[in-house]
Design a protein around this motif. Structure first.
Motif, PDB file in Angstrom:
ATOM      1  N   LYS A 164      -2.720  -0.143  -1.774  1.00  0.00           N
ATOM      2  CA  LYS A 164      -2.338  -0.108  -0.361  1.00  0.00           C
ATOM      3  C   LYS A 164      -3.240   0.805   0.444  1.00  0.00           C
ATOM      4  N   ALA A 174       7.178  -5.347  -4.350  1.00  0.00           N
ATOM      5  CA  ALA A 174       5.857  -5.104  -4.946  1.00  0.00           C
ATOM      6  C   ALA A 174       5.758  -3.713  -5.563  1.00  0.00           C
ATOM      7  N   ARG A 175       6.344  -2.744  -4.897  1.00  0.00           N
ATOM      8  CA  ARG A 175       6.224  -1.374  -5.373  1.00  0.00           C
ATOM      9  C   ARG A 175       6.808  -1.208  -6.773  1.00  0.00           C
ATOM     10  N   ALA A 232       1.567 -10.529  -9.206  1.00  0.00           N
ATOM     11  CA  ALA A 232       1.572  -9.213  -9.829  1.00  0.00           C
ATOM     12  C   ALA A 232       0.971  -9.265 -11.222  1.00  0.00           C
ATOM     13  N   ILE A 249       1.321  -7.840  -2.866  1.00  0.00           N
ATOM     14  CA  ILE A 249       1.506  -6.436  -2.483  1.00  0.00           C
ATOM     15  C   ILE A 249       1.717  -6.326  -0.981  1.00  0.00           C
ATOM     16  N   TYR A 269       0.549   0.510  -6.740  1.00  0.00           N
ATOM     17  CA  TYR A 269       0.885   0.105  -5.380  1.00  0.00           C
ATOM     18  C   TYR A 269       0.198   0.992  -4.355  1.00  0.00           C
ATOM     19  N   GLU A 270       0.306   2.287  -4.536  1.00  0.00           N
ATOM     20  CA  GLU A 270      -0.308   3.215  -3.599  1.00  0.00           C
ATOM     21  C   GLU A 270      -1.826   3.074  -3.596  1.00  0.00           C
TER      22      GLU A 270
END
Ligand SMILES: [Zn+2]
Length: 78
Positions: A76, A63-64, A10, A57, A72-73
């Motif tokens: 992803k 991870a979020r 991260a 992730i 994150y979004e």
């Protein structure tokens, strides 16, 4: 609170550094930051993708919260 427990995976996202990736079309060095997945080649406009290392992730259940929901979004969804 365990603030110092953030994983090294991260860290590249929270403290991004630029990496040079060669454009597949014109071989120009394209700078892509470690929190980005791709960049446009400044020379020819080709989308250049950073070689993806296995990312926390993908598998870390925290991870979020670790990188933040926005990042994150973004990572992803690609
Ligand atoms: Zn190029």
């Amino acid at each position: 609170m365990a603030f110092d427990k953030s994983c090294p995976g991260a860290r590249t996202i929270r403290e991004p550094t630029p990496e040079d990736v060669n454009c597949p079309s014109c071989d120009e060095a394209v700078e892509i930051w470690t929190d980005e997945l791709k960049a446009n080649c400044p020379s020819c406009g080709t989308k250049v993708f950073r070689e993806q290392q296995p990312s926390c992730i993908d598998w870390c259940p925290h991870a979020r919260e670790c990188v933040g929901p926005e990042v994150y979004e973004r990572l992803k969804s690609v």
